[in-house]
Structures are given as structure tokens and as C-alpha cells.
Write a protein that holds these residues in place. Structure first.
Motif, PDB file in Angstrom:
ATOM      1  N   ASP A 100       0.839  -1.205   0.000  1.00  0.00           N
ATOM      2  CA  ASP A 100       0.000   0.000   0.000  1.00  0.00           C
ATOM      3  C   ASP A 100       0.871   1.251   0.000  1.00  0.00           C
ATOM      4  OD1 ASP A 100      -2.349  -1.438  -0.003  1.00  0.00           O
ATOM      5  OD2 ASP A 100      -2.679  -1.271   2.160  1.00  0.00           O
ATOM      6  N   ALA A 101       1.934   1.233   0.787  1.00  0.00           N
ATOM      7  CA  ALA A 101       2.840   2.380   0.828  1.00  0.00           C
ATOM      8  C   ALA A 101       3.511   2.580  -0.532  1.00  0.00           C
ATOM      9  CB  ALA A 101       3.889   2.191   1.914  1.00  0.00           C
ATOM     10  N   GLY A 102       3.926   1.488  -1.178  1.00  0.00           N
ATOM     11  CA  GLY A 102       4.553   1.585  -2.486  1.00  0.00           C
ATOM     12  C   GLY A 102       3.611   2.134  -3.538  1.00  0.00           C
ATOM     13  N   LEU A 116       1.093   4.161  -2.966  1.00  0.00           N
ATOM     14  CA  LEU A 116       0.942   5.581  -2.668  1.00  0.00           C
ATOM     15  C   LEU A 116       2.158   6.370  -3.147  1.00  0.00           C
ATOM     16  CD1 LEU A 116      -0.602   7.892  -1.339  1.00  0.00           C
ATOM     17  CD2 LEU A 116       0.416   7.225   0.848  1.00  0.00           C
ATOM     18  N   ASP A 117       3.345   5.811  -2.932  1.00  0.00           N
ATOM     19  CA  ASP A 117       4.576   6.462  -3.408  1.00  0.00           C
ATOM     20  C   ASP A 117       4.515   6.705  -4.912  1.00  0.00           C
ATOM     21  OD1 ASP A 117       5.606   6.312  -0.849  1.00  0.00           O
ATOM     22  OD2 ASP A 117       6.950   4.631  -1.271  1.00  0.00           O
ATOM     23  N   ALA A 118       4.167   5.666  -5.648  1.00  0.00           N
ATOM     24  CA  ALA A 118       4.143   5.770  -7.110  1.00  0.00           C
ATOM     25  C   ALA A 118       3.123   6.802  -7.579  1.00  0.00           C
ATOM     26  CB  ALA A 118       3.832   4.399  -7.713  1.00  0.00           C
ATOM     27  N   ALA A 119       1.963   6.853  -6.920  1.00  0.00           N
ATOM     28  CA  ALA A 119       0.924   7.800  -7.323  1.00  0.00           C
ATOM     29  C   ALA A 119       1.367   9.243  -7.062  1.00  0.00           C
ATOM     30  CB  ALA A 119      -0.367   7.504  -6.565  1.00  0.00           C
ATOM     31  N   LEU A 120       1.971   9.495  -5.909  1.00  0.00           N
ATOM     32  CA  LEU A 120       2.440  10.848  -5.595  1.00  0.00           C
ATOM     33  C   LEU A 120       3.562  11.278  -6.538  1.00  0.00           C
ATOM     34  CD1 LEU A 120       2.490  10.626  -1.688  1.00  0.00           C
ATOM     35  CD2 LEU A 120       0.942  12.043  -3.061  1.00  0.00           C
ATOM     36  N   ASP A 121       4.471  10.357  -6.808  1.00  0.00           N
ATOM     37  CA  ASP A 121       5.595  10.668  -7.701  1.00  0.00           C
ATOM     38  C   ASP A 121       5.096  11.021  -9.100  1.00  0.00           C
ATOM     39  OD1 ASP A 121       8.238  10.894  -8.608  1.00  0.00           O
ATOM     40  OD2 ASP A 121       8.333   8.784  -9.152  1.00  0.00           O
ATOM     41  N   LYS A 122       4.097  10.298  -9.564  1.00  0.00           N
ATOM     42  CA  LYS A 122       3.553  10.555 -10.906  1.00  0.00           C
ATOM     43  C   LYS A 122       2.797  11.874 -10.969  1.00  0.00           C
ATOM     44  CE  LYS A 122       0.622   8.432 -14.463  1.00  0.00           C
ATOM     45  NZ  LYS A 122      -0.207   7.246 -14.818  1.00  0.00           N
ATOM     46  N   GLU A 123       2.093  12.211  -9.891  1.00  0.00           N
ATOM     47  CA  GLU A 123       1.218  13.384  -9.902  1.00  0.00           C
ATOM     48  C   GLU A 123       1.963  14.698  -9.681  1.00  0.00           C
ATOM     49  OE1 GLU A 123      -2.696  15.022  -7.438  1.00  0.00           O
ATOM     50  OE2 GLU A 123      -2.138  12.890  -7.370  1.00  0.00           O
ATOM     51  N   PHE A 124       3.069  14.655  -8.934  1.00  0.00           N
ATOM     52  CA  PHE A 124       3.737  15.887  -8.525  1.00  0.00           C
ATOM     53  C   PHE A 124       5.149  15.938  -9.115  1.00  0.00           C
ATOM     54  CE2 PHE A 124       0.515  15.180  -5.302  1.00  0.00           C
ATOM     55  CZ  PHE A 124      -0.068  16.450  -5.186  1.00  0.00           C
ATOM     56  N   PRO A 125       5.351  16.689 -10.190  1.00  0.00           N
ATOM     57  CA  PRO A 125       6.665  16.734 -10.844  1.00  0.00           C
ATOM     58  C   PRO A 125       7.735  17.427 -10.012  1.00  0.00           C
ATOM     59  CG  PRO A 125       5.181  18.321 -11.841  1.00  0.00           C
ATOM     60  CD  PRO A 125       4.349  17.488 -10.919  1.00  0.00           C
TER      61      PRO A 125
END
Length: 267
Positions: free
Chosen positions: A84-86, A88-97
Motif C-alpha cells: 500500500d505504501a509503495g 501511494l509512493d508511485a501515485a504521488l511521484d507521478k502526480e507531482f513533478p
């Protein structure tokens, strides 16, 4: 009185290095999103969440710095929790340049407050982590000075890390994988080099370039290698020669010198 520019308070203890007030404007939206989504994903399982690294120190570089999080769960984390943490990490990284990667550590509360972690992850939470959500475990931990014991318990396991790094380098097949390893290993070596001399310098800093300069004061012959590693920690290239130098030259020397000066961390 302790020198405030060396990261110590007036009593000579390591001062907590970050705060939410230091988060720069470009990074505030991603921090806010992380806070909200952690609650959505982990809910009542979550007892605490922290930021650490350059973002809470106020030294992050938009588009180049990563976002680092530490989650504390009421029970020991499961593989599902880490997954779940991974996600979330991937989603935040993709959304916020403005962030170049998001990385989340997940621990159980009992482990972080255990005697075995007092001078490792306990110190990490108390001194290097900025509270984001929930209770602050620093209330249950001692205060810390830049001692040889702290050096040994935080980075006295370098010799054990080197074989794992070699294995990961051997398995890396893409440029992105090699750049990731360059960043991880370079940062690990610079921090170990700094804590080697930390008790003599009698202070703390979280900045890689300053760590390298402090180390070079005591080991000038290795200064260029550590400065290069600090540069790679900020802007990794994944160069194969550099990776080989980390694990076959700089790393073994540093592990031997660390053991000579501070001893080896006990498992």
C-alpha cells in the motif's frame, strides 16, 4: 554553549533538524496530499507519520529532490502494508513533478521504541524526522549526543551492506535502476563517512555536501571520493565505474576504518 551551526542545542544534544514550517512552497501541495492519503489508506492502523530529508529541512530542489516519509503502525507492518505504501509512493511521484521519487519506510511502533533500536531508528525518529501526523515517539526516546556509540549503532554495519549492494548492482539492467542505486549507495557512503568523524567534529548536519566537507577535514586523501559521492547523491548518473568504486574501493576502506574507530554494530 554548543555551536548552533553544528546542529546541536545549547546543552550539546543533536537538535531536531526539520520542521513543517521549513517546507518550501513548491513542496507544500505534495506534503498535504501525502498527509491526506496516508489517513485514507492506513486509517486507524496508523499511529504516526513523519517527513525526513531535504523537504522538511527546507533545502529540497524542485524537480530533483525526493520526498521521504516514515510511517509508524500500531502493529508490525505486513507485506500488504508495504505494498500500500509503495502504491501511494508511485501515485504521488507521478502526480507531482516537483519531486523526483517518493519513498516510504514502514515500521511498527513497538520496534521503534525497542531497546535494540534506541541508538538507530529511535535516534532517526527523534532527531531526523519531522512529525506529520499522530503522536510523536520522540517523547518516549532519550536525547542524543554525537558520540562514538551513536556512530557505531547507526552506520557500523557498512561491511554487511556491501555484499547486498554488489548483488543489487549485478541485477541492475537499466539506466534507471543504476541511477537509483547510485543515489542510494552514494548517500549511504557519505553519511557513513560523516558519522565516522562526527564525534570528533562534535556536531550534526543532514546535508550531503557539508558531510563530505567535514569528512575531508579529517581524511583529505579520501575527500575527493566522498565529494564525488555527495554530488552523485544529489544528481546520480548510474556510472558503472562509480558503482564499482563504491563497493570495491571506497566502501571496503570505509568499513575497515569505521570498525577500527567505532567498532561494528551488533545485529
Amino acid at each position: 554553549m554548543a555551536d548552533p551551526h553544528r546542529g546541536l542545542d545549547a546543552q550539546g544534544y543533536i537538535a531536531r533538524e526539520g520542521s513543517l514550517g521549513r517546507v518550501q512552497e513548491p513542496f507544500r501541495p505534495v506534503v498535504a496530499a501525502a498527509r491526506d492519503r496516508l489517513l485514507d489508506v492506513f486509517g486507524a492502523r496508523l499511529t504516526s507519520a513523519y517527513l525526513y530529508g531535504s523537504v522538511p529541512r527546507g533545502t529540497a530542489r524542485p524537480g530533483r529532490s525526493d520526498l521521504d516519509l516514515l510511517l509508524v503502525l500500531r502493529a508490525g507492518p505486513t507485506e500488504a502494508d508495504r505494498a500500500d505504501a509503495g502504491t501511494l509512493d508511485a501515485a504521488l511521484d507521478k502526480e507531482f513533478p516537483q519531486v523526483d521519487g517518493v519513498s516510504t519506510l514502514v515500521y511498527g511502533r513497538e520496534r521503534l521504541l525497542s531497546a535494540a533500536e534506541t541508538y538507530d531508528m529511535g535516534w532517526f525518529v527523534a532527531c531526523l524526522c519531522t512529525p506529520l501526523l499522530g503522536e510523536d515517539l520522540a517523547e518516549y526516546l532519550p536525547r542524543y549526543r554525537p558520540t562514538s556509540r551513536l556512530a557505531r549503532e547507526t552506520n557500523g554495519d557498512l561491511a554487511a551492506r556491501l555484499p547486498r549492494w554488489r548483488e543489487r548492482i549485478a541485477r541492475a539492467t537499466t539506466a534507471d535502476e543504476r541511477r537509483t542505486l547510485d543515489r542510494i549507495i552514494a548517500r549511504g557512503l557519505v553519511r557513513t563517512a560523516f558519522t565516522l568523524v562526527m564525534p570528533r567534529w562534535n556536531g550534526w548536519t543532514g546535508e550531503l555536501d557539508e558531510m563530505a566537507e567535514v569528512f575531508a577535514e579529517y581524511y583529505p586523501e579520501w575527500g575527493p571520493r566522498i565529494r564525488a559521492a555527495a554530488a552523485a547523491g544529489y544528481a546520480p548518473t548510474g556510472d558503472a565505474g562509480a558503482l564499482r568504486g563504491y563497493t570495491e574501493e571506497l566502501g571496503p576502506w570505509l568499513a575497515d576504518e569505521y570498525a577500527r574507530v567505532h567498532g561494528t554494530k551488533q545485529a
